[in-house]
Write a protein that holds these residues in place. Sequence first.
Motif, PDB file in Angstrom:
ATOM      1  N   GLY A  95       0.758  -1.512   0.177  1.00  0.00           N
ATOM      2  CA  GLY A  95       0.023  -0.126  -0.029  1.00  0.00           C
ATOM      3  C   GLY A  95       0.671   1.356  -0.018  1.00  0.00           C
ATOM      4  O   GLY A  95       0.005   2.287  -0.087  1.00  0.00           O
ATOM      5  N   ILE A  96       2.196   1.107   0.218  1.00  0.00           N
ATOM      6  CA  ILE A  96       2.993   2.432  -0.249  1.00  0.00           C
ATOM      7  C   ILE A  96       3.745   2.300  -1.422  1.00  0.00           C
ATOM      8  O   ILE A  96       4.433   1.167  -1.392  1.00  0.00           O
ATOM      9  CB  ILE A  96       3.909   2.528   1.078  1.00  0.00           C
ATOM     10  N   THR A  97       3.679   3.113  -2.150  1.00  0.00           N
ATOM     11  CA  THR A  97       4.510   3.369  -3.586  1.00  0.00           C
ATOM     12  C   THR A  97       5.344   4.308  -3.463  1.00  0.00           C
ATOM     13  O   THR A  97       5.078   5.391  -3.153  1.00  0.00           O
ATOM     14  CB  THR A  97       3.393   3.492  -4.692  1.00  0.00           C
ATOM     15  N   VAL A  98       6.717   3.936  -3.847  1.00  0.00           N
ATOM     16  CA  VAL A  98       7.714   4.955  -3.745  1.00  0.00           C
ATOM     17  C   VAL A  98       7.726   5.458  -5.254  1.00  0.00           C
ATOM     18  O   VAL A  98       8.165   4.563  -6.317  1.00  0.00           O
ATOM     19  CB  VAL A  98       8.998   4.552  -3.491  1.00  0.00           C
ATOM     20  N   ASN A  99       7.406   6.705  -5.496  1.00  0.00           N
ATOM     21  CA  ASN A  99       7.309   7.273  -6.935  1.00  0.00           C
ATOM     22  C   ASN A  99       8.720   7.697  -7.352  1.00  0.00           C
ATOM     23  O   ASN A  99       8.928   7.553  -8.570  1.00  0.00           O
ATOM     24  CB  ASN A  99       6.252   8.635  -6.785  1.00  0.00           C
ATOM     25  N   SER A 100       9.379   8.122  -6.400  1.00  0.00           N
ATOM     26  CA  SER A 100      10.902   8.319  -6.890  1.00  0.00           C
ATOM     27  C   SER A 100      11.704   8.741  -5.615  1.00  0.00           C
ATOM     28  O   SER A 100      11.275   8.687  -4.564  1.00  0.00           O
ATOM     29  CB  SER A 100      10.888   9.928  -7.566  1.00  0.00           C
ATOM     30  N   THR A 101      13.131   8.589  -5.917  1.00  0.00           N
ATOM     31  CA  THR A 101      13.993   8.813  -4.723  1.00  0.00           C
ATOM     32  C   THR A 101      14.951   9.720  -5.082  1.00  0.00           C
ATOM     33  O   THR A 101      15.617   9.728  -6.419  1.00  0.00           O
ATOM     34  CB  THR A 101      14.783   7.540  -4.208  1.00  0.00           C
ATOM     35  N   ALA A 102      15.450  10.664  -4.369  1.00  0.00           N
ATOM     36  CA  ALA A 102      16.352  11.772  -4.770  1.00  0.00           C
ATOM     37  C   ALA A 102      17.449  11.700  -3.789  1.00  0.00           C
ATOM     38  O   ALA A 102      17.326  11.806  -2.631  1.00  0.00           O
ATOM     39  CB  ALA A 102      15.512  12.996  -4.818  1.00  0.00           C
ATOM     40  N   PHE A 103      18.682  11.581  -4.229  1.00  0.00           N
ATOM     41  CA  PHE A 103      19.681  11.715  -3.669  1.00  0.00           C
ATOM     42  C   PHE A 103      20.198  13.112  -3.281  1.00  0.00           C
ATOM     43  O   PHE A 103      20.359  13.832  -3.942  1.00  0.00           O
ATOM     44  CB  PHE A 103      21.142  10.861  -4.287  1.00  0.00           C
ATOM     45  N   GLN A 104      20.339  13.402  -1.814  1.00  0.00           N
ATOM     46  CA  GLN A 104      20.755  14.771  -1.396  1.00  0.00           C
ATOM     47  C   GLN A 104      22.315  14.899  -1.004  1.00  0.00           C
ATOM     48  O   GLN A 104      22.945  15.811  -1.508  1.00  0.00           O
ATOM     49  CB  GLN A 104      19.858  15.310  -0.374  1.00  0.00           C
ATOM     50  N   SER A 105      22.613  13.905  -0.265  1.00  0.00           N
ATOM     51  CA  SER A 105      24.076  13.864   0.082  1.00  0.00           C
ATOM     52  C   SER A 105      24.138  12.296   0.756  1.00  0.00           C
ATOM     53  O   SER A 105      23.218  11.688   0.828  1.00  0.00           O
ATOM     54  CB  SER A 105      24.188  14.810   1.099  1.00  0.00           C
ATOM     55  N   VAL A 106      25.379  12.128   1.157  1.00  0.00           N
ATOM     56  CA  VAL A 106      25.751  10.943   1.812  1.00  0.00           C
ATOM     57  C   VAL A 106      24.781  10.734   3.117  1.00  0.00           C
ATOM     58  O   VAL A 106      24.910   9.854   3.689  1.00  0.00           O
ATOM     59  CB  VAL A 106      27.304  10.779   2.033  1.00  0.00           C
ATOM     60  N   THR A 107      24.185  11.757   3.727  1.00  0.00           N
ATOM     61  CA  THR A 107      23.672  11.928   4.970  1.00  0.00           C
ATOM     62  C   THR A 107      22.026  12.038   4.664  1.00  0.00           C
ATOM     63  O   THR A 107      21.469  11.880   5.552  1.00  0.00           O
ATOM     64  CB  THR A 107      24.053  13.050   5.885  1.00  0.00           C
ATOM     65  N   GLN A 108      21.392  12.135   3.271  1.00  0.00           N
ATOM     66  CA  GLN A 108      20.028  12.468   3.250  1.00  0.00           C
ATOM     67  C   GLN A 108      19.766  12.071   1.922  1.00  0.00           C
ATOM     68  O   GLN A 108      20.302  12.369   0.739  1.00  0.00           O
ATOM     69  CB  GLN A 108      19.836  13.759   3.357  1.00  0.00           C
ATOM     70  N   VAL A 109      18.811  11.098   1.755  1.00  0.00           N
ATOM     71  CA  VAL A 109      17.754  10.926   0.547  1.00  0.00           C
ATOM     72  C   VAL A 109      16.344  11.060   0.853  1.00  0.00           C
ATOM     73  O   VAL A 109      15.963  11.067   2.114  1.00  0.00           O
ATOM     74  CB  VAL A 109      18.077   9.387   0.607  1.00  0.00           C
ATOM     75  N   SER A 110      15.783  11.550  -0.126  1.00  0.00           N
ATOM     76  CA  SER A 110      14.230  11.663   0.127  1.00  0.00           C
ATOM     77  C   SER A 110      13.627  10.716  -0.750  1.00  0.00           C
ATOM     78  O   SER A 110      13.968  10.601  -2.005  1.00  0.00           O
ATOM     79  CB  SER A 110      13.851  13.191  -0.254  1.00  0.00           C
ATOM     80  N   ALA A 111      12.509  10.412  -0.473  1.00  0.00           N
ATOM     81  CA  ALA A 111      11.565   9.426  -1.395  1.00  0.00           C
ATOM     82  C   ALA A 111      10.131   9.873  -1.460  1.00  0.00           C
ATOM     83  O   ALA A 111       9.536  10.792  -0.297  1.00  0.00           O
ATOM     84  CB  ALA A 111      11.387   8.182  -0.540  1.00  0.00           C
ATOM     85  N   ASN A 112       9.574  10.311  -2.399  1.00  0.00           N
ATOM     86  CA  ASN A 112       8.187  10.968  -2.877  1.00  0.00           C
ATOM     87  C   ASN A 112       7.517   9.621  -2.828  1.00  0.00           C
ATOM     88  O   ASN A 112       7.713   8.826  -3.719  1.00  0.00           O
ATOM     89  CB  ASN A 112       8.118  11.512  -4.006  1.00  0.00           C
ATOM     90  N   ILE A 113       6.223   9.422  -1.998  1.00  0.00           N
ATOM     91  CA  ILE A 113       5.522   8.448  -1.836  1.00  0.00           C
ATOM     92  C   ILE A 113       3.878   8.785  -1.913  1.00  0.00           C
ATOM     93  O   ILE A 113       3.506   9.913  -2.017  1.00  0.00           O
ATOM     94  CB  ILE A 113       5.676   7.466  -0.546  1.00  0.00           C
ATOM     95  N   THR A 114       3.243   7.581  -2.309  1.00  0.00           N
ATOM     96  CA  THR A 114       1.878   7.772  -2.347  1.00  0.00           C
ATOM     97  C   THR A 114       1.248   6.537  -1.541  1.00  0.00           C
ATOM     98  O   THR A 114       1.901   5.365  -1.543  1.00  0.00           O
ATOM     99  CB  THR A 114       1.213   7.394  -3.701  1.00  0.00           C
ATOM    100  N   VAL A 115       0.418   6.821  -0.959  1.00  0.00           N
ATOM    101  CA  VAL A 115      -0.084   5.641   0.206  1.00  0.00           C
ATOM    102  C   VAL A 115      -1.538   5.383  -0.444  1.00  0.00           C
ATOM    103  O   VAL A 115      -2.517   6.179  -0.273  1.00  0.00           O
ATOM    104  CB  VAL A 115      -0.200   6.152   1.625  1.00  0.00           C
ATOM    105  N   SER A 116      -1.774   4.269  -0.465  1.00  0.00           N
ATOM    106  CA  SER A 116      -3.074   3.593  -1.064  1.00  0.00           C
ATOM    107  C   SER A 116      -4.277   4.098  -0.022  1.00  0.00           C
ATOM    108  O   SER A 116      -4.050   3.949   1.262  1.00  0.00           O
ATOM    109  CB  SER A 116      -3.036   2.228  -1.151  1.00  0.00           C
ATOM    110  N   PRO A 117      -5.435   4.412  -0.352  1.00  0.00           N
ATOM    111  CA  PRO A 117      -6.483   4.877   0.530  1.00  0.00           C
ATOM    112  C   PRO A 117      -6.820   3.278   1.245  1.00  0.00           C
ATOM    113  O   PRO A 117      -7.365   3.551   2.379  1.00  0.00           O
ATOM    114  CB  PRO A 117      -7.820   5.013  -0.362  1.00  0.00           C
ATOM    115  N   SER A 118      -6.343   2.218   0.904  1.00  0.00           N
ATOM    116  CA  SER A 118      -6.761   1.101   1.521  1.00  0.00           C
ATOM    117  C   SER A 118      -5.613   0.498   2.393  1.00  0.00           C
ATOM    118  O   SER A 118      -5.466  -0.906   2.599  1.00  0.00           O
ATOM    119  CB  SER A 118      -7.419  -0.166   0.746  1.00  0.00           C
TER     120      SER A 118
END
Length: 181
Positions: free
Chosen positions: A75-98
């Motif tokens: 129920g959690i989809t990772v739409n994209s992952t962005a490397f910021q630095s060796v200490t930070q990464v961000s993930a854009n997610i969508t959570v299913s209504p169910s």
Amino acid sequence: VQATDIATTGNKSVYVKNGANTSNTLNLVVTAAPVKPNIVSIAPTSVGQGAAGISIALTGTDFDADAAVTFSGTGITVNSTAFQSVTQVSANITVSPSATTGARAVYIYNVADNLRDTLSTALTVISKPDLVGLAPSLDKQATQTPTTFTGTGFLAGANLAVSFSGSGVTATGIAYVSPTS
């Protein structure tokens, strides 16, 4: 010869001896062993069912530019992952209504090195808000009327918002009182 048998990095001359005879010399380059990534924290730590386009910031150490992020359960989809630095990464997610509510583990995977780390119970999927009442339920044009919204699943924080259909009605001064008001 295993790389663990070589104590230092750099260029190493390699040759083979067969009794008194020695082969020609070749060069072996020994590089540092890859380091396992380590997730220390994530933010935010909770998301609601049906949430879309949410940015989850992972903080830690030894993240690679090719790092991939996943979550336990369904129920959690990772739409994209962005490397910021060796200490930070961000993930854009969508959570299913169910999506099943409750705690989820987050995984970061340094693809090139085939190394990963897990932060257990890092993200909690919560029920989507359910609006059951508002008081007063009648308002006049060109007035500012304090209104109380009641229901379940309300969360404190910067993402708390109230929207109205149509135009000309806006909510200002939104204040979280409790999970039900």
